[in-house]
Design an enzyme around this catalytic site. Structure first.
Site, PDB file in Angstrom:
ATOM      1  N   GLU A   1      13.879  39.343  39.014  1.00 31.63           N
ATOM      2  CA  GLU A   1      14.862  39.431  40.088  1.00 31.63           C
ATOM      3  C   GLU A   1      14.208  39.345  41.454  1.00 31.63           C
ATOM      4  O   GLU A   1      14.770  38.764  42.394  1.00 31.63           O
ATOM      5  CB  GLU A   1      15.636  40.758  39.961  1.00 31.63           C
ATOM      6  CG  GLU A   1      16.750  40.954  40.994  1.00 31.63           C
ATOM      7  CD  GLU A   1      16.319  41.689  42.258  1.00 31.63           C
ATOM      8  OE1 GLU A   1      17.162  41.885  43.137  1.00 31.63           O
ATOM      9  OE2 GLU A   1      15.129  42.062  42.367  1.00 31.63           O
TER      10      GLU A   1
ATOM     11  N   SER B   1      46.659  26.057  64.115  1.00 37.95           N
ATOM     12  CA  SER B   1      47.623  27.056  63.664  1.00 37.95           C
ATOM     13  C   SER B   1      47.023  27.912  62.554  1.00 37.95           C
ATOM     14  O   SER B   1      46.436  27.405  61.603  1.00 37.95           O
ATOM     15  CB  SER B   1      48.889  26.375  63.144  1.00 37.95           C
ATOM     16  OG  SER B   1      49.753  27.335  62.572  1.00 37.95           O
TER      17      SER B   1
ATOM     18  N   ASP C   1      44.806  39.386  31.263  1.00 40.72           N
ATOM     19  CA  ASP C   1      44.308  38.058  31.640  1.00 40.72           C
ATOM     20  C   ASP C   1      44.679  37.723  33.078  1.00 40.72           C
ATOM     21  O   ASP C   1      43.880  37.158  33.838  1.00 40.72           O
ATOM     22  CB  ASP C   1      44.860  36.990  30.695  1.00 40.72           C
ATOM     23  CG  ASP C   1      44.186  37.013  29.331  1.00 40.72           C
ATOM     24  OD1 ASP C   1      43.163  37.717  29.185  1.00 40.72           O
ATOM     25  OD2 ASP C   1      44.682  36.329  28.412  1.00 40.72           O
TER      26      ASP C   1
ATOM     27  N   HIS D   1      32.702  31.795  46.453  1.00 37.37           N
ATOM     28  CA  HIS D   1      33.772  32.762  46.708  1.00 37.37           C
ATOM     29  C   HIS D   1      34.213  32.640  48.164  1.00 37.37           C
ATOM     30  O   HIS D   1      33.439  32.904  49.078  1.00 37.37           O
ATOM     31  CB  HIS D   1      33.282  34.176  46.414  1.00 37.37           C
ATOM     32  CG  HIS D   1      34.362  35.166  46.129  1.00 37.37           C
ATOM     33  ND1 HIS D   1      35.311  35.536  47.063  1.00 37.37           N
ATOM     34  CD2 HIS D   1      34.662  35.876  45.006  1.00 37.37           C
ATOM     35  CE1 HIS D   1      36.130  36.424  46.526  1.00 37.37           C
ATOM     36  NE2 HIS D   1      35.756  36.651  45.275  1.00 37.37           N
TER      37      HIS D   1
END
Length: 727
Positions: A401, A602, A640, A663
């Site tokens: 990591e 907008s 789900d 994301h």
């Protein structure tokens, strides 16, 4: 068959059927009782001494990623899980590009006089101070992983924390870094962001150090081994790779069949980068010339902080010699499974990384010890009570990591299709303790209630806090790290990209949670992070004598795992997500609303999408109250839908200029990979836009408008997944 035999057969069949029904009912009742009592069992059974024993073993020798020691630790974790009786245990290898110094030729910094002679040379290794293992011959010389090798002689410039705004201030002061060696402090942004910012500006190299202003705030005498603060000989190691995962196989797992980029085409830095101690930084600063640094830039060393470029003595120079080199190595993930009884194809995943730059007493081995204790307690719960989780609990010990989330990133790339469909949540503990002030949490909003409810069950390990009327972990968390916008509630931060939750949250759309015990925010740093002095003794004698705080963190982790694995209908915090989106939208508009309006762009559709999500949440919660929980298909359908909410925010094309982040609601800041930001694709497009030339501004506005449309679309999609209707 004669009538008499047929009668006997029917009677026996009936008896067997009734007996089976009774057994099933008893098992179901027992399982339910076990689930209700699981939290009490966990609180009672987590053993601080067991955690201490695990930590002592894990910190007995250095174990950087890709080394023999890391491989041996992987096998030890696997054997421990097999002995505990986990249903499955797998060792998962990846062939990846890692980085190491030369043991016989340490990286060095020198000050050269006009004749080119070294009048001062930095230290190649950190000085052993206390624990016997600090003298281990396996300790590597000081280095930053993925630094380019090089031998550079030239001028040096002091760049404060090496942030974008610091380099901008240097430019405003007329100090150029092109062709120079940059000296910068750790402590505000990810070190790879410093190296990248310097390289983009043409710097020849980078030297990083920890200033005692932050890392030894009580003075240079009040340091390790007497306190948790950094001694003058301490050097913080760490990667300077800005991307995550194996640099040679971006977007794909580093398996045998993988195509690998030529190393020169990878994302590794092109300039040498080297960390030094603040004792060494003092000598560099002492010899520097140029104007004095701005008052805010001056640190805790008893020298005059100067910007440079160059040295005070005419003809003198700085030499940076780096031998760090990249090498292919095998790193191992260890994956253990407690199989679910009713929904074995739904996973609650727990993770911690196993590799450390040296001993990793805090990072990561305190977390590894906690993970091992969680699995010990959960297998005891199964063996002693008959409990088995409704959904599968998957424990993951990640490799490498520290090099850039390598083990977890490769695993989520290899098994992404299964994980995106089946994973309920991922709970990460990078380290269980970096202080004993309060619980600290990074989380997706869907898991807020999970951690709030669990923290309220765990007894407070802080005796003084209990005496003050705060008996639970939640109570101290809410008191010491409050949510300023919601009085009486603790603060929860956004998950950036600092640990192994990254691939789950930012690529797959799995809700994540990261927890640890942390320091007082006034301190601002974990002082001995990634140094030689992150030993067993540091934790055992200074941070957590008796291991009470680590035991509390372990209890919290295990309780949340059981709650997520066992609850029939997932208790995801939809209302929290609705509030988060509304608040984040409001903050964006407060910061940039006037600027956006000046372009006649907008925001109405964006606002409508957030309002629509809130309305969809209210309707879903109302419908949920009428759910027939005896209908397994109806329960599965609802679960789900809940699992699809986070996935709905994933854009397969990625954020603008960042295809490795998908994301659209939460992502790391582009200028600091450690910190998470809401709607960062929008804010990054507008940040500093007015300082650009007209053509660059126009391109930024195009990027903003395109991404605004994408964000609006995905928020609307998240609302629709909560409905049974296609339209």
């Amino acid at each position: 068959m004669p009538p008499a035999q047929r009668l006997i057969f029917l009677a026996l069949s009936g008896f067997i059927f009734v007996a089976l029904v009774v057994v099933c009912l008893l098992l179901t009742k027992g399982s339910g009782a076990a689930r209700e009592d699981a939290a009490d069992f966990i609180i009672d059974q987590v053993d601080p001494e067991s955690i201490r024993d695990y930590l002592r073993h894990l910190t007995s020798r250095p174990h950087p990623g890709g080394t023999k020691a890391e491989e041996e630790n992987a096998h030890w974790v696997a054997e421990t899980w097999r002995a505990l009786g986990l249903d499955e245990v797998h060792l998962v290898p990846y062939d990846v590009l890692l980085s190491y110094p030369k043991n016989d030729t340490p990286n060095l910094v020198r000050v050269l006089n006009a004749e080119g002679e070294a009048v001062w040379t930095s230290h190649g290794w950190q000085k052993p101070l206390y624990a016997p293992e600090e003298s281990s011959p396996e300790v590597l010389p000081n280095f930053n992983a993925y630094s380019a090798p090089g031998n550079i002689t030239g001028e040096v410039v002091y760049a404060y924390f090496g942030r974008e705004k610091d380099f901008k201030e240097l430019e405003d002061l007329g100090v150029a870094v092109e062709g120079k060696v940059v000296l910068a402090r750790y402590g505000e942004v990810f070190r790879a962001n410093i190296a990248w910012a310097a390289e983009r500006r043409g710097a020849a190299g980078v030297i990083l150090y920890t200033d005692p202003q932050q890392y030894a705030p009580m003075g240079e005498d009040a340091v390790y081994p007497n306190t948790v603060y950094m001694p003058g000989s301490g050097v913080q190691a760490g990667t300077v790779l800005l991307t995550d995962g194996d640099p040679l196989t971006p977007f794909y797992p580093a398996v045998e069949s993988a195509y690998r980029l030529p190393e020169e085409n990878s994302s590794a830095p092109r300039i040498p980068v080297q960390p030094v101690s603040y004792d060494d930084a003092r000598e560099i600063l002492r010899h520097m010339g140029g104007p004095e640094a701005p008052p805010a830039w001056r640190g805790g060393l008893n020298v005059t902080y100067r910007l440079g470029p160059g040295m005070a003595q005419a003809g003198w120079a700085l030499n940076l010699e780096v031998h760090t080199h990249n090498a292919r190595a095998t790193t191992y993930d260890v994956v253990g499974v407690i199989r679910g009884s009713e929904e074995p194809d739904r996973y609650v995943i727990l993770g911690n990384h196993r590799d450390a730059w040296v001993f990793g007493g805090v990072d990561p081995s305190s977390g590894t010890a906690a993970l091992l204790e969680v699995t010990r307690v959960l297998t005891s719960l199964r063996n002693q009570t008959g409990w088995r989780p409704r959904r599968s609990v998957v424990a993951c010990s990640w490799g490498s990591e520290e090099y850039g989330l390598v083990g977890s990133k490769e695993w989520t790339e290899q098994f992404g299709k299964q994980l995106v469909d089946r994973t309920v949540a991922y709970i990460n503990v990078d380290l269980s303790i970096e202080g004993n002030y309060s619980l600290r949490t990074l989380s997706a909003p869907l898991l807020y209630d999970t951690v709030f409810e669990a923290a309220a069950k765990v007894p407070n390990p802080d005796v003084a806090e209990v005496a003050a009327g705060r008996p639970t972990v939640y109570d101290t968390w809410a008191e010491r790290l409050p949510d300023e916008g919601r009085p009486g509630r603790p603060r929860v931060d956004i998950a950036g990209s600092g640990s192994d939750y990254r691939g789950f949250m930012h690529n797959l759309g799995v809700p994540v949670l990261d927890i640890c015990y942390t320091y007082d925010p006034k301190v601002n740093v974990e002082p001995l992070y990634h140094t030689l002095y992150e030993t067993f003794a540091l934790v055992d004698e200074l941070y957590d004598a008796g291991f009470g705080f680590q035991a509390a963190l372990t209890k919290l982790w295990a309780i949340m795992a059981v709650d997520l694995a066992d609850t029939q209908v997932l208790k995801f915090s939809l209302k929290e997500y609705s509030s988060f989106l509304a608040d984040a939208q409001e903050e964006l508009l407060q910061e940039y609303g006037d600027l956006i309006s000046s372009r006649n762009i907008s925001m109405a559709y964006f606002k409508k999408a957030v309002e629509g999500f809130s309305q969809a949440v209210d309707m879903f919660i109302d419908d949920l109250s009428h759910l027939d929980t005896s209908n397994v298909l109806a329960v599965r359908r609802v679960n789900d839908q809940l699992m699809m909410v986070e996935r709905a925010f994933i854009d397969p094309r990625g954020l603008p200029g960042r295809p490795d982040y998908n994301h659209v609601v939460m992502a790391p800041s582009i200028s600091d990979s450690y910190s998470g930001t809401a709607f960062s694709g929008l804010s990054d497009a507008l940040d500093g836009i007015q300082d650009l030339d007209p053509a660059q501004q126009e391109q930024r506005w195009v990027t903003f408008a395109q991404h605004l449309a994408a964000v609006t679309h995905y928020i609307s999609t998240a609302a629709k997944v909560l409905s049974d209707d296609l339209w």
